[in-house]
Design a protein around this motif. Structure first.
Motif, PDB file in Angstrom:
ATOM      1  N   VAL A 279       0.869  -1.179   0.000  1.00 17.98           N
ATOM      2  CA  VAL A 279       0.000   0.000   0.000  1.00 17.98           C
ATOM      3  C   VAL A 279       0.902   1.224   0.000  1.00 17.98           C
ATOM      4  CG1 VAL A 279      -1.855   1.222   1.185  1.00 17.98           C
ATOM      5  CG2 VAL A 279      -1.769  -1.299   1.247  1.00 17.98           C
ATOM      6  N   LEU A 280       1.019   1.847  -1.170  1.00 20.73           N
ATOM      7  CA  LEU A 280       1.894   3.003  -1.342  1.00 20.73           C
ATOM      8  C   LEU A 280       1.036   4.261  -1.399  1.00 20.73           C
ATOM      9  CD1 LEU A 280       4.674   4.283  -1.947  1.00 20.73           C
ATOM     10  CD2 LEU A 280       4.240   3.805  -4.374  1.00 20.73           C
ATOM     11  N   THR A 281       1.236   5.157  -0.444  1.00 20.15           N
ATOM     12  CA  THR A 281       0.496   6.417  -0.395  1.00 20.15           C
ATOM     13  C   THR A 281       1.469   7.571  -0.561  1.00 20.15           C
ATOM     14  OG1 THR A 281      -1.086   5.413   1.149  1.00 20.15           O
ATOM     15  CG2 THR A 281      -1.165   7.804   0.886  1.00 20.15           C
ATOM     16  N   ILE A 282       1.261   8.353  -1.619  1.00 17.35           N
ATOM     17  CA  ILE A 282       2.045   9.567  -1.853  1.00 17.35           C
ATOM     18  C   ILE A 282       1.202  10.741  -1.377  1.00 17.35           C
ATOM     19  CG2 ILE A 282       3.314  10.918  -3.545  1.00 17.35           C
ATOM     20  CD1 ILE A 282       4.308   8.032  -3.226  1.00 17.35           C
ATOM     21  N   MET A 283       1.764  11.584  -0.517  1.00 22.27           N
ATOM     22  CA  MET A 283       0.977  12.617   0.159  1.00 22.27           C
ATOM     23  C   MET A 283       1.479  14.014  -0.166  1.00 22.27           C
ATOM     24  SD  MET A 283       1.057  10.743   3.887  1.00 22.27           S
ATOM     25  CE  MET A 283       1.336   8.966   3.890  1.00 22.27           C
ATOM     26  N   GLY A 284       0.531  14.872  -0.501  1.00 16.81           N
ATOM     27  CA  GLY A 284       0.842  16.281  -0.632  1.00 16.81           C
ATOM     28  C   GLY A 284       0.782  16.981   0.709  1.00 16.81           C
ATOM     29  N   ALA A 285      -0.010  16.425   1.633  1.00 21.19           N
ATOM     30  CA  ALA A 285      -0.145  16.996   2.981  1.00 21.19           C
ATOM     31  C   ALA A 285      -0.670  15.917   3.908  1.00 21.19           C
ATOM     32  CB  ALA A 285      -1.091  18.200   2.973  1.00 21.19           C
TER      33      ALA A 285
END
Length: 320
Positions: A279-285
């Motif tokens: 589970v790869l989550t790329i976050m802007g904030a």
């Protein structure tokens, strides 16, 4: 549309658009509403179409100040927000969605210099707002993902604003350039900037599973796998997916074996399911974790995510 000298090969199907080149294939689905296939060198990186991320599993501090209750709408939005608009732009020219009978006019081989496909989500919240995800594929197959959130002051604070990819098999590890160890917006002082290699997908062994594993101020990330779901794939070499920042704007990420909902559902570590995916989550904030106390104090204002403001971030995806 470009002539046959262009680098991107386009294939129009019923409710699909394929974009391919040397070593990469992308398939956009307009009935499954997203990026259905992310294929590098014959290895698949999509278990299901990626979606905007609005929820991170609640922490002890979140529960202590009832953030899980006041912002519960974002869990529903994370799981169930529908796509209400889709668009395709090829070499700067908008084209009709490739759905029969329109797609019949593109039965011959086509090529292009750049393709942009957008999906607009309507959040499953009251009131709702919009989030647009645009995938732009340029020469060489580098894909830029841009996520835009339209602010609405009537909505509660966000746990996270990001993009989540479920990968078919577990990662063997990841390498990133950013702050060391686990960091959050209000937990960065102890992080040292550098390049770090992590084996596997560590999950912090809390008594009760909760959000963990966020890495702030990241400029580059490579996730590595050694297995696929293809029984005919006998290659022994590891392969990777690289994520990079855009416009010198760092991102945050987590690479875990569980979704936020799986972490949320478990009251003890032994209740977590067997590890099957990445589970790869790329976050802007992402919201801070607080920790002033565990019986009611809110996160400090600079580390909260107001839903009232417009938000946008971007990153690139390519084979490692």
């Amino acid at each position: 549309m470009a002539n046959s000298q262009a680098k991107l090969r386009l294939t129009f199907g019923d409710c699909t658009l394929g974009v391919a080149g040397a070593g990469f294939e992308y398939l956009f689905s307009f009935d499954k509403h997203g990026l259905e296939s992310l294929n590098y060198g014959g290895r698949q990186w999509c278990y299901r179409p990626p979606r905007p991320a609005f929820w991170r599993a609640t922490t002890d501090n979140d529960r202590g100040m009832h953030f899980d209750v006041t912002s519960a709408q974002w869990l529903g939005a994370d799981l169930f927000s529908p796509v209400t608009a889709q668009s395709v732009v090829i070499d700067g020219e908008p084209v009709p969605l490739p759905i029969a009978p329109v797609n019949n006019q593109w039965s011959r081989p086509l090529s292009a210099g750049q393709v942009a496909v957008s999906f607009t989500y309507q959040t499953a919240t009251v009131p709702s707002t919009r989030v647009a995800v645009t995938y732009t594929v340029g020469p060489g197959g580098i894909m830029t993902v841009r996520v835009r959130f339209t602010g609405n002051a009537a909505l509660p604070e966000l746990p996270v604003f990001g993009w989540r990819l479920i990968v078919p098999t577990p990662a063997s590890g990841f390498t990133y350039t950013g702050l060391s160890d686990e960091t959050y917006p209000d937990r960065m002082a102890g992080g040292a900037f550098g390049t770090y290699q992590v084996t596997g997908m560590p999950v912090t062994p809390y008594v009760r599973p909760q959000d963990c594993g966020v890495h702030m101020q990241t400029s580059a990330l490579t996730v590595t796998r050694a297995t696929t779901q293809n029984n005919a794939d006998h290659q022994q070499t590891s392969f990777g997916l690289r994520v990079g920042m855009v416009d010198n704007a760092p991102f945050a990420f987590s690479c875990l074996p569980y979704t936020p909902a799986e972490l949320e559902n478990a009251t003890h570590p032994n209740e977590l399911p067997p590890v099957r995916r990445t589970v790869l989550t790329i976050m802007g904030a992402v919201r801070g974790v607080g920790g002033i106390d565990t019986w009611g104090s809110d996160v400090e204002p600079p580390y909260r995510l107001s839903a009232a403001v417009d938000r946008e971030f971007a990153f690139t995806v390519q084979p490692a």
